[in-house]
Design a protein around this motif. Structure first.
Motif, PDB file in Angstrom:
ATOM      1  N   ALA A  20      -1.942  -6.515  -9.003  1.00 11.48           N
ATOM      2  CA  ALA A  20      -2.166  -7.815  -8.368  1.00 11.48           C
ATOM      3  C   ALA A  20      -1.338  -8.008  -7.094  1.00 11.48           C
ATOM      4  O   ALA A  20      -1.733  -8.764  -6.226  1.00 11.48           O
ATOM      5  CB  ALA A  20      -1.863  -8.932  -9.365  1.00 11.48           C
ATOM      6  N   ARG A  21      -0.196  -7.306  -6.974  1.00  6.64           N
ATOM      7  CA  ARG A  21       0.692  -7.573  -5.844  1.00  6.64           C
ATOM      8  C   ARG A  21       0.964  -6.384  -4.944  1.00  6.64           C
ATOM      9  O   ARG A  21       1.481  -6.550  -3.857  1.00  6.64           O
ATOM     10  CB  ARG A  21       2.019  -8.117  -6.372  1.00  6.64           C
ATOM     11  CG  ARG A  21       1.846  -9.471  -7.076  1.00  6.64           C
ATOM     12  CD  ARG A  21       3.108  -9.922  -7.771  1.00  6.64           C
ATOM     13  NE  ARG A  21       3.296  -9.068  -8.938  1.00  6.64           N
ATOM     14  CZ  ARG A  21       4.457  -8.584  -9.354  1.00  6.64           C
ATOM     15  NH1 ARG A  21       5.546  -8.871  -8.727  1.00  6.64           N
ATOM     16  NH2 ARG A  21       4.532  -7.808 -10.406  1.00  6.64           N
ATOM     17  N   LYS A  22       0.647  -5.175  -5.376  1.00  8.50           N
ATOM     18  CA  LYS A  22       0.949  -3.967  -4.605  1.00  8.50           C
ATOM     19  C   LYS A  22      -0.259  -3.032  -4.606  1.00  8.50           C
ATOM     20  O   LYS A  22      -1.012  -2.979  -5.558  1.00  8.50           O
ATOM     21  CB  LYS A  22       2.122  -3.199  -5.224  1.00  8.50           C
ATOM     22  CG  LYS A  22       3.416  -3.993  -5.294  1.00  8.50           C
ATOM     23  CD  LYS A  22       4.335  -3.577  -4.208  1.00  8.50           C
ATOM     24  CE  LYS A  22       5.659  -4.314  -4.329  1.00  8.50           C
ATOM     25  NZ  LYS A  22       6.320  -4.410  -3.066  1.00  8.50           N
ATOM     26  N   VAL A  23      -0.389  -2.291  -3.518  1.00  4.34           N
ATOM     27  CA  VAL A  23      -1.406  -1.252  -3.410  1.00  4.34           C
ATOM     28  C   VAL A  23      -0.674   0.042  -3.094  1.00  4.34           C
ATOM     29  O   VAL A  23       0.219   0.067  -2.241  1.00  4.34           O
ATOM     30  CB  VAL A  23      -2.418  -1.572  -2.289  1.00  4.34           C
ATOM     31  CG1 VAL A  23      -3.427  -0.444  -2.150  1.00  4.34           C
ATOM     32  CG2 VAL A  23      -3.116  -2.898  -2.539  1.00  4.34           C
ATOM     33  N   TRP A  54      -8.817  -9.670   2.403  1.00  4.70           N
ATOM     34  CA  TRP A  54      -7.870  -9.146   3.383  1.00  4.70           C
ATOM     35  C   TRP A  54      -7.102  -7.948   2.836  1.00  4.70           C
ATOM     36  O   TRP A  54      -6.753  -7.034   3.585  1.00  4.70           O
ATOM     37  CB  TRP A  54      -6.940 -10.249   3.888  1.00  4.70           C
ATOM     38  CG  TRP A  54      -7.612 -11.024   4.976  1.00  4.70           C
ATOM     39  CD1 TRP A  54      -8.388 -12.143   4.839  1.00  4.70           C
ATOM     40  CD2 TRP A  54      -7.629 -10.707   6.362  1.00  4.70           C
ATOM     41  NE1 TRP A  54      -8.871 -12.543   6.064  1.00  4.70           N
ATOM     42  CE2 TRP A  54      -8.421 -11.675   7.022  1.00  4.70           C
ATOM     43  CE3 TRP A  54      -7.045  -9.707   7.133  1.00  4.70           C
ATOM     44  CZ2 TRP A  54      -8.642 -11.672   8.392  1.00  4.70           C
ATOM     45  CZ3 TRP A  54      -7.252  -9.698   8.499  1.00  4.70           C
ATOM     46  CH2 TRP A  54      -8.047 -10.667   9.109  1.00  4.70           C
ATOM     47  N   THR A  55      -6.857  -7.914   1.526  1.00  4.41           N
ATOM     48  CA  THR A  55      -6.225  -6.741   0.922  1.00  4.41           C
ATOM     49  C   THR A  55      -7.156  -5.544   1.039  1.00  4.41           C
ATOM     50  O   THR A  55      -6.724  -4.438   1.381  1.00  4.41           O
ATOM     51  CB  THR A  55      -5.843  -7.015  -0.538  1.00  4.41           C
ATOM     52  OG1 THR A  55      -4.894  -8.095  -0.558  1.00  4.41           O
ATOM     53  CG2 THR A  55      -5.220  -5.791  -1.192  1.00  4.41           C
ATOM     54  N   GLN A  56      -8.441  -5.748   0.791  1.00  7.63           N
ATOM     55  CA  GLN A  56      -9.409  -4.650   0.928  1.00  7.63           C
ATOM     56  C   GLN A  56      -9.480  -4.163   2.369  1.00  7.63           C
ATOM     57  O   GLN A  56      -9.566  -2.964   2.623  1.00  7.63           O
ATOM     58  CB  GLN A  56     -10.789  -5.102   0.437  1.00  7.63           C
ATOM     59  CG  GLN A  56     -10.851  -5.269  -1.064  1.00  7.63           C
ATOM     60  CD  GLN A  56     -12.176  -5.869  -1.540  1.00  7.63           C
ATOM     61  OE1 GLN A  56     -12.901  -6.495  -0.789  1.00  7.63           O
ATOM     62  NE2 GLN A  56     -12.467  -5.661  -2.816  1.00  7.63           N
ATOM     63  N   ARG A  57      -9.432  -5.081   3.328  1.00  6.88           N
ATOM     64  CA  ARG A  57      -9.423  -4.692   4.741  1.00  6.88           C
ATOM     65  C   ARG A  57      -8.185  -3.862   5.064  1.00  6.88           C
ATOM     66  O   ARG A  57      -8.252  -2.862   5.783  1.00  6.88           O
ATOM     67  CB  ARG A  57      -9.450  -5.918   5.646  1.00  6.88           C
ATOM     68  CG  ARG A  57     -10.771  -6.633   5.677  1.00  6.88           C
ATOM     69  CD  ARG A  57     -10.692  -7.833   6.588  1.00  6.88           C
ATOM     70  NE  ARG A  57     -11.936  -8.589   6.574  1.00  6.88           N
ATOM     71  CZ  ARG A  57     -12.133  -9.716   7.226  1.00  6.88           C
ATOM     72  NH1 ARG A  57     -11.159 -10.238   7.961  1.00  6.88           N
ATOM     73  NH2 ARG A  57     -13.285 -10.337   7.167  1.00  6.88           N
ATOM     74  N   LEU A  58      -7.040  -4.298   4.551  1.00  6.92           N
ATOM     75  CA  LEU A  58      -5.789  -3.577   4.771  1.00  6.92           C
ATOM     76  C   LEU A  58      -5.885  -2.159   4.214  1.00  6.92           C
ATOM     77  O   LEU A  58      -5.536  -1.187   4.885  1.00  6.92           O
ATOM     78  CB  LEU A  58      -4.627  -4.332   4.126  1.00  6.92           C
ATOM     79  CG  LEU A  58      -3.272  -3.621   4.127  1.00  6.92           C
ATOM     80  CD1 LEU A  58      -2.740  -3.484   5.545  1.00  6.92           C
ATOM     81  CD2 LEU A  58      -2.281  -4.375   3.251  1.00  6.92           C
ATOM     82  N   VAL A  59      -6.364  -2.036   2.979  1.00  2.00           N
ATOM     83  CA  VAL A  59      -6.463  -0.724   2.342  1.00  2.00           C
ATOM     84  C   VAL A  59      -7.438   0.168   3.112  1.00  2.00           C
ATOM     85  O   VAL A  59      -7.148   1.345   3.369  1.00  2.00           O
ATOM     86  CB  VAL A  59      -6.870  -0.852   0.859  1.00  2.00           C
ATOM     87  CG1 VAL A  59      -7.215   0.500   0.260  1.00  2.00           C
ATOM     88  CG2 VAL A  59      -5.748  -1.512   0.072  1.00  2.00           C
ATOM     89  N   ALA A  60      -8.582  -0.366   3.510  1.00  3.11           N
ATOM     90  CA  ALA A  60      -9.551   0.425   4.272  1.00  3.11           C
ATOM     91  C   ALA A  60      -8.940   0.908   5.581  1.00  3.11           C
ATOM     92  O   ALA A  60      -9.119   2.071   5.970  1.00  3.11           O
ATOM     93  CB  ALA A  60     -10.814  -0.395   4.526  1.00  3.11           C
TER      94      ALA A  60
END
Length: 160
Positions: free
Chosen positions: A7-10, A140-146
């Protein structure tokens, strides 16, 4: 490349057929950063680099690809964004940590998020493990990871 999330880290892991010295150089010099940092369709210019704890990296990222320009315009985002990262950890050829100010998202109060990079020598080169704080929402998390996955793939093109 492996990616995991809570939930908080990738966490993203990538193996490179290169030495820790080479990966460190590409990650911590202006010419190195400019050669791979930007996702496809963007370019990066390093404006300032002070590689030490509490030092900063300031760079400008500009959309140049037609698809990326159209996306940025459609999302109401500027084509060029200047960002500053503040280093939290600098352990040559081993660890690099930095915070980033997310101050470019329309309608969202600016906030900082942390990225930590660990280099581990393997029999075939080096493993890069990147751990990033999740952003304010899933999109935005998905955008960051991509974006980070694309950047790490660009790094592989330089050393592969």
């Amino acid at each position: 490349m492996n990616t995991s999330a809570d939930a908080r880290k990738v966490r993203i892991e990538y193996d490179y057929p290169a030495s820790a010295d080479r990966i460190w150089e590409l990650w911590t010099t202006a010419s190195g950063i400019e050669s791979w940092w930007a996702p496809d369709g963007f370019v990066v210019r390093v404006d300032a680099l002070d590689l030490r704890p509490e030092g900063t990296l300031t760079y400008t990222m500009t959309a140049t690809g037609a698809e990326q320009v159209a996306f940025m315009q459609g999302a109401g985002l500027p084509l060029s964004t200047t960002s500053t990262k503040t280093f939290t950890t600098v352990e040559p050829r081993r660890r690099l940590g930095y915070t980033t100010m997310a101050d470019f998202i329309p309608g969202v109060t600016p906030y900082e998020f942390l990225t930590e990079v660990e280099l581990t020598t393997t029999d075939d080169g080096v493993r890069v493990t990147m751990t990033v704080d999740a952003m304010h929402d899933k999109e935005w998390t998905q955008r960051l990871v991509a974006g980070r996955r694309n950047e790490l793939a660009n790094l592989e093109k330089l050393v592969g």
